[in-house]
Design a protein around this motif. Sequence first.
Motif, short mmCIF file in Angstrom:
data_model
loop_
_atom_site.label_atom_id
_atom_site.label_comp_id
_atom_site.label_asym_id
_atom_site.label_seq_id
_atom_site.Cartn_x
_atom_site.Cartn_y
_atom_site.Cartn_z
N ALA A 1 5.81 -1.21 -1.88
CA ALA A 1 4.44 -0.94 -2.32
C ALA A 1 3.89 0.22 -1.49
O ALA A 1 3.12 1.04 -1.98
N SER B 1 -3.81 3.55 -10.04
CA SER B 1 -3.66 2.11 -9.88
C SER B 1 -2.22 1.76 -9.50
O SER B 1 -1.28 2.27 -10.10
N GLY B 2 -2.08 0.93 -8.49
CA GLY B 2 -0.75 0.45 -8.10
C GLY B 2 -0.02 1.35 -7.12
O GLY B 2 1.13 1.09 -6.78
N CYS B 3 -0.68 2.42 -6.63
CA CYS B 3 0.04 3.37 -5.77
C CYS B 3 0.12 2.89 -4.31
O CYS B 3 0.79 3.51 -3.49
N GLY B 4 -0.57 1.80 -3.97
CA GLY B 4 -0.43 1.25 -2.63
C GLY B 4 -1.66 1.40 -1.73
O GLY B 4 -1.57 1.16 -0.52
N LYS B 5 -2.80 1.73 -2.30
CA LYS B 5 -4.01 1.95 -1.49
C LYS B 5 -4.48 0.67 -0.81
O LYS B 5 -4.71 0.64 0.41
N THR B 6 -4.66 -0.39 -1.63
CA THR B 6 -5.15 -1.65 -1.07
C THR B 6 -4.15 -2.20 -0.06
O THR B 6 -4.54 -2.71 1.00
N THR B 7 -2.87 -2.09 -0.38
CA THR B 7 -1.85 -2.59 0.55
C THR B 7 -1.96 -1.87 1.89
O THR B 7 -1.90 -2.51 2.95
N GLU C 1 -12.79 0.16 -2.61
CA GLU C 1 -13.51 0.38 -3.87
C GLU C 1 -14.85 -0.35 -3.88
O GLU C 1 -15.13 -1.11 -4.82
N HIS D 1 -9.87 5.01 -6.69
CA HIS D 1 -8.99 5.74 -7.60
C HIS D 1 -9.82 6.80 -8.33
O HIS D 1 -9.34 7.47 -9.23
N1 LIG Z 1 0.37 -9.85 -3.33
C1 LIG Z 1 1.24 -9.08 -3.99
N2 LIG Z 1 2.44 -9.57 -4.40
C2 LIG Z 1 3.34 -8.80 -5.04
N3 LIG Z 1 3.14 -7.51 -5.35
C3 LIG Z 1 1.96 -6.96 -4.99
C4 LIG Z 1 0.95 -7.72 -4.29
N4 LIG Z 1 -0.11 -6.90 -4.06
C5 LIG Z 1 0.22 -5.71 -4.58
N5 LIG Z 1 1.46 -5.73 -5.13
C6 LIG Z 1 2.16 -4.60 -5.76
O1 LIG Z 1 2.20 -3.52 -4.84
C7 LIG Z 1 1.92 -2.29 -5.46
C8 LIG Z 1 0.72 -1.62 -4.78
O2 LIG Z 1 -0.43 -2.43 -5.01
P1 LIG Z 1 -1.86 -2.09 -4.40
O3 LIG Z 1 -2.75 -3.25 -4.66
O4 LIG Z 1 -1.71 -1.65 -3.00
O5 LIG Z 1 -2.27 -0.86 -5.32
P2 LIG Z 1 -3.66 -0.05 -5.39
O6 LIG Z 1 -3.32 1.38 -5.15
O7 LIG Z 1 -4.67 -0.68 -4.53
O8 LIG Z 1 -4.04 -0.21 -6.94
P3 LIG Z 1 -5.51 -0.42 -7.64
O9 LIG Z 1 -6.12 0.94 -7.75
O10 LIG Z 1 -5.11 -0.95 -9.00
O11 LIG Z 1 -6.29 -1.38 -6.84
C9 LIG Z 1 1.72 -2.59 -6.93
O12 LIG Z 1 2.92 -2.34 -7.60
C10 LIG Z 1 1.38 -4.06 -6.94
O13 LIG Z 1 1.79 -4.65 -8.14
#
Ligand SMILES: Nc1ncnc2c1ncn2[C@@H]1O[C@H](COP(=O)(O)OP(=O)(O)OP(=O)(O)O)[C@@H](O)[C@H]1O
Length: 379
Positions: free
Chosen positions: A30, A50-56, A179, A212
């Motif tokens: 992620a 979305s999904g690029c790893g920001k929240t992680t 966000e 985003h």
């Molecule tokens: N708890 C989790 N379990 C499994 N996969 C996860 C989990 N949280 C996030 N992911 C996966 O990790 C990747 C990054 O997710 P993340 O939430 O960091 O994205 P994001 O950039 O914050 O997206 P968004 O703009 O939609 O919030 C995505 O592919 C997501 O599906």
Amino acid sequence: MSQSTTHSSITINELRKSYSKPKHGEQAYAVDGISFEVPKGQFVTLLGPSGCGKTTTLRCIAGLEQPDEGQIIMAGQTVFDGANKTQIRPEDRPIAMVPQSYGIWPHMTVLDNAAFPLRHGRHRKGQQNIKQRTLDMLDQVGLAPYADRWSTQLSGGQQQRLALARALLSEPEVLLLDEPLSNLDAKLRAKLRLELRAFQEQFGVTSVYVTHDQAEALALSDLVVVMNQGRIEQIDRPERLYQQPKSAFVADFIGSANLIPVHQTSTVSDGLVAQTDIGTFLCAGEGQATGASGQGGNVCIRPENVEVSATTVSRHNGAQHNEMQGRVIGAEFLGDRLELVIDVEGTKLTASTPAVLAVRPGDDVSIRVSPVNARYLAS
Ligand SMILES: Nc1ncnc2c1ncn2[C@@H]1O[C@H](COP(=O)(O)OP(=O)(O)OP(=O)(O)O)[C@@H](O)[C@H]1O
Ligand SMILES: [Mg+2]
């Protein structure tokens, strides 16, 4: 590997995080080996689709996720190190986080919500005048008259300010915001983002902000970290990201861009010449990478840099670099601007021109792009 300096509040080195066990020897990350620094007192935004790893990434900084590899150093202290399994607990990190949903407790008054970190947080011992300090902070964010209300009786924008007041009251070294404006309507978002930036400057708190929304990122940030599929595409100041994108992904994600595929490039003394289906472009802008001749890539031209003029005589295409003929196939009046779609030998270019330009669909036009506004992007 970069070292933490006294000018930097957070240093992230080669951070990796996956949520799943490897399958067939392949690991989907992620967050896939990112490194960046957050200078002290600055507002840094993680921007990407979305999904690029920001929240992680933000949750790893907060200590809410355990990364697989890398290091996180915060205010000189190593809070995560994959090599020796250091993982400092979230409550022991000098942070405050404003989650997307604000994290406001409905069963408490506005005052009790705001005072929570002073009563129960990291520095709860020895706190004095909690009520007065909380009221002062509520006053700063315009919520003093609401102190005794239930927090559910606040509007979305007021809840957002309450979440911010509560975060600031804990006097964090670093403020993490995920966000925080996403649930609000467009007008309120624009108003609150100005307020947010003003608070951040007033309190001088180092901030990491996730969005985003590219307009929000450009308006708020000192530095923007553009992410794509768990990796960093570019780290730059907002104006440089717009003017000097390093990849087609960044050019397309930040603002809008005409991206014209390139067959062949060659280096000339004043820049780089790129051959495309619609003619040759001399690319000579600031920071334009020049180098050996090559193939592939794109010429990037912002719509406002496509100079359009009405033509009466037809000229031969490709006679000169950066000049071509086309036909208007779409025209949209936007008040102060005219947004044109121009067909140039089968390639559609978007041009944003002054509204006074008298052209209509079906008209033949001449196009010119100044070499400083044509940018060659290899990737
Ligand atoms: N708890 C989790 N379990 C499994 N996969 C996860 C989990 N949280 C996030 N992911 C996966 O990790 C990747 C990054 O997710 P993340 O939430 O960091 O994205 P994001 O950039 O914050 O997206 P968004 O703009 O939609 O919030 C995505 O592919 C997501 O599906
Ligand atoms: Mg997210």
